[in-house]
Design a protein around this motif. Structure first.
Motif, PDB file in Angstrom:
ATOM      1  N   THR A   1      34.433  50.264  29.418  1.00 25.31           N
ATOM      2  CA  THR A   1      33.229  49.545  29.840  1.00 25.31           C
ATOM      3  C   THR A   1      32.662  48.650  28.743  1.00 25.31           C
ATOM      4  OG1 THR A   1      31.882  51.453  29.267  1.00 25.31           O
ATOM      5  CG2 THR A   1      32.612  51.281  31.562  1.00 25.31           C
ATOM      6  N   PHE A   2      33.097  48.857  27.498  1.00 25.01           N
ATOM      7  CA  PHE A   2      32.570  48.044  26.410  1.00 25.01           C
ATOM      8  C   PHE A   2      33.047  46.592  26.507  1.00 25.01           C
ATOM      9  CE2 PHE A   2      36.543  47.807  24.137  1.00 25.01           C
ATOM     10  CZ  PHE A   2      37.181  49.003  24.420  1.00 25.01           C
ATOM     11  N   VAL A   3      34.015  46.308  27.365  1.00 24.64           N
ATOM     12  CA  VAL A   3      34.494  44.928  27.511  1.00 24.64           C
ATOM     13  C   VAL A   3      33.661  44.133  28.510  1.00 24.64           C
ATOM     14  CG1 VAL A   3      36.849  45.665  26.984  1.00 24.64           C
ATOM     15  CG2 VAL A   3      36.147  45.373  29.380  1.00 24.64           C
ATOM     16  N   ILE A   4      32.721  44.818  29.168  1.00 26.75           N
ATOM     17  CA  ILE A   4      31.955  44.165  30.222  1.00 26.75           C
ATOM     18  C   ILE A   4      30.841  43.301  29.647  1.00 26.75           C
ATOM     19  CG2 ILE A   4      30.472  44.515  32.229  1.00 26.75           C
ATOM     20  CD1 ILE A   4      31.987  47.103  32.763  1.00 26.75           C
ATOM     21  N   TYR A   5      30.773  42.068  30.121  1.00 24.67           N
ATOM     22  CA  TYR A   5      29.710  41.136  29.738  1.00 24.67           C
ATOM     23  C   TYR A   5      28.620  41.094  30.806  1.00 24.67           C
ATOM     24  CZ  TYR A   5      27.328  36.705  28.841  1.00 24.67           C
ATOM     25  OH  TYR A   5      26.382  35.746  28.608  1.00 24.67           O
ATOM     26  N   ALA A   6      29.043  41.108  32.046  1.00 22.01           N
ATOM     27  CA  ALA A   6      28.101  41.048  33.162  1.00 22.01           C
ATOM     28  C   ALA A   6      28.723  41.701  34.379  1.00 22.01           C
ATOM     29  CB  ALA A   6      27.720  39.602  33.481  1.00 22.01           C
ATOM     30  N   MET A   7      27.848  42.089  35.290  1.00 17.37           N
ATOM     31  CA  MET A   7      28.293  42.669  36.557  1.00 17.37           C
ATOM     32  C   MET A   7      27.725  41.822  37.681  1.00 17.37           C
ATOM     33  SD  MET A   7      30.111  45.437  35.979  1.00 17.37           S
ATOM     34  CE  MET A   7      29.935  46.461  37.434  1.00 17.37           C
ATOM     35  N   ALA A   8      28.466  41.765  38.760  1.00 20.27           N
ATOM     36  CA  ALA A   8      28.024  40.948  39.882  1.00 20.27           C
ATOM     37  C   ALA A   8      28.384  41.607  41.197  1.00 20.27           C
ATOM     38  CB  ALA A   8      28.655  39.563  39.805  1.00 20.27           C
ATOM     39  N   TRP A   9      27.708  41.147  42.225  1.00 20.05           N
ATOM     40  CA  TRP A   9      28.041  41.531  43.596  1.00 20.05           C
ATOM     41  C   TRP A   9      28.489  40.282  44.344  1.00 20.05           C
ATOM     42  CZ3 TRP A   9      28.325  46.429  45.384  1.00 20.05           C
ATOM     43  CH2 TRP A   9      27.692  47.430  44.653  1.00 20.05           C
ATOM     44  N   PHE A  10      29.547  40.452  45.107  1.00 20.38           N
ATOM     45  CA  PHE A  10      30.042  39.426  46.010  1.00 20.38           C
ATOM     46  C   PHE A  10      30.112  40.045  47.404  1.00 20.38           C
ATOM     47  CE2 PHE A  10      31.657  36.013  43.194  1.00 20.38           C
ATOM     48  CZ  PHE A  10      31.541  36.645  41.973  1.00 20.38           C
TER      49      PHE A  10
ATOM     50  N   ALA B   1      28.791  42.279  55.934  1.00 21.81           N
ATOM     51  CA  ALA B   1      29.957  41.886  55.153  1.00 21.81           C
ATOM     52  C   ALA B   1      30.478  43.102  54.403  1.00 21.81           C
ATOM     53  CB  ALA B   1      29.602  40.786  54.156  1.00 21.81           C
ATOM     54  N   VAL B   2      31.634  42.935  53.811  1.00 26.21           N
ATOM     55  CA  VAL B   2      32.109  43.900  52.819  1.00 26.21           C
ATOM     56  C   VAL B   2      31.579  43.421  51.472  1.00 26.21           C
ATOM     57  CG1 VAL B   2      34.098  44.951  51.689  1.00 26.21           C
ATOM     58  CG2 VAL B   2      34.179  44.443  54.149  1.00 26.21           C
ATOM     59  N   TYR B   3      30.913  44.321  50.771  1.00 25.04           N
ATOM     60  CA  TYR B   3      30.307  43.990  49.489  1.00 25.04           C
ATOM     61  C   TYR B   3      31.186  44.546  48.370  1.00 25.04           C
ATOM     62  CZ  TYR B   3      26.086  42.227  51.646  1.00 25.04           C
ATOM     63  OH  TYR B   3      25.182  41.472  52.373  1.00 25.04           O
ATOM     64  N   TYR B   4      31.461  43.678  47.394  1.00 31.06           N
ATOM     65  CA  TYR B   4      32.302  44.044  46.262  1.00 31.06           C
ATOM     66  C   TYR B   4      31.506  43.902  44.966  1.00 31.06           C
ATOM     67  CZ  TYR B   4      36.140  43.165  49.535  1.00 31.06           C
ATOM     68  OH  TYR B   4      36.998  43.177  50.616  1.00 31.06           O
ATOM     69  N   CYS B   5      31.682  44.838  44.060  1.00 32.46           N
ATOM     70  CA  CYS B   5      31.150  44.607  42.733  1.00 32.46           C
ATOM     71  C   CYS B   5      32.295  44.146  41.837  1.00 32.46           C
ATOM     72  CB  CYS B   5      30.429  45.817  42.174  1.00 32.46           C
ATOM     73  SG  CYS B   5      31.442  47.103  41.480  1.00 32.46           S
ATOM     74  N   ALA B   6      31.928  43.385  40.826  1.00 34.06           N
ATOM     75  CA  ALA B   6      32.918  42.807  39.929  1.00 34.06           C
ATOM     76  C   ALA B   6      32.381  42.806  38.510  1.00 34.06           C
ATOM     77  CB  ALA B   6      33.248  41.384  40.364  1.00 34.06           C
ATOM     78  N   ALA B   7      33.286  42.937  37.560  1.00 36.16           N
ATOM     79  CA  ALA B   7      32.917  42.941  36.150  1.00 36.16           C
ATOM     80  C   ALA B   7      33.448  41.689  35.472  1.00 36.16           C
ATOM     81  CB  ALA B   7      33.468  44.182  35.460  1.00 36.16           C
ATOM     82  N   GLN B   8      32.552  41.021  34.784  1.00 35.96           N
ATOM     83  CA  GLN B   8      32.898  39.834  34.010  1.00 35.96           C
ATOM     84  C   GLN B   8      33.088  40.278  32.566  1.00 35.96           C
ATOM     85  OE1 GLN B   8      29.725  36.933  33.711  1.00 35.96           O
ATOM     86  NE2 GLN B   8      31.152  35.243  34.056  1.00 35.96           N
TER      87      GLN B   8
END
Length: 119
Positions: A28-37, A92-99
């Protein structure tokens, strides 16, 4: 690798609320931001909201601004999407994503959770 697991989807009536959760594990230390699509049937995946892991002002799609709130709990490595005043078009189908820090692209995705809003 980062693993993302969404939960909290389901059925709601128009005007109701749901809260989605996305738990991150692994590197998780590589994560800059999290988002939902989200992706509705027959439509392309679209951006919903984003928050930086270190804080800052969240970003929202115009279609959800004022109704949805994204928050992050760094201690729990979890991001939430509080969805209020739901509309049938939020179905919709909601997805989380890691930037990630290195690429600033969404390199990791969850499996998705279905949100259905009835009129």
């Amino acid at each position: 690798q980062v693993q993302l697991v969404e939960s909290g989807g389901g059925l709601a009536q128009a005007g109701g609320s749901l809260r989605l959760s996305c738990a991150a594990s692994g590197l998780t230390f590589v994560i800059y931001a999290m988002a939902w699509f989200r992706q509705a049937p027959g439509k392309e995946r679209e951006f919903v909201a984003r928050i930086r892991w270190s804080g800052g002002i969240p970003m929202y799609a115009d279609s959800v601004k004022g109704r949805f709130t994204i928050t992050a709990d760094n201690a729990e490595n979890t991001v939430y999407l509080q969805m209020n005043s739901l509309k049938p078009e939020d179905t919709a189908v909601y997805y989380c994503a890691a930037q990630t820090i290195s690429t600033r692209t969404y390199d990791y995705w969850g499996q998705g959770t279905q949100v259905t809003v009835s009129s």
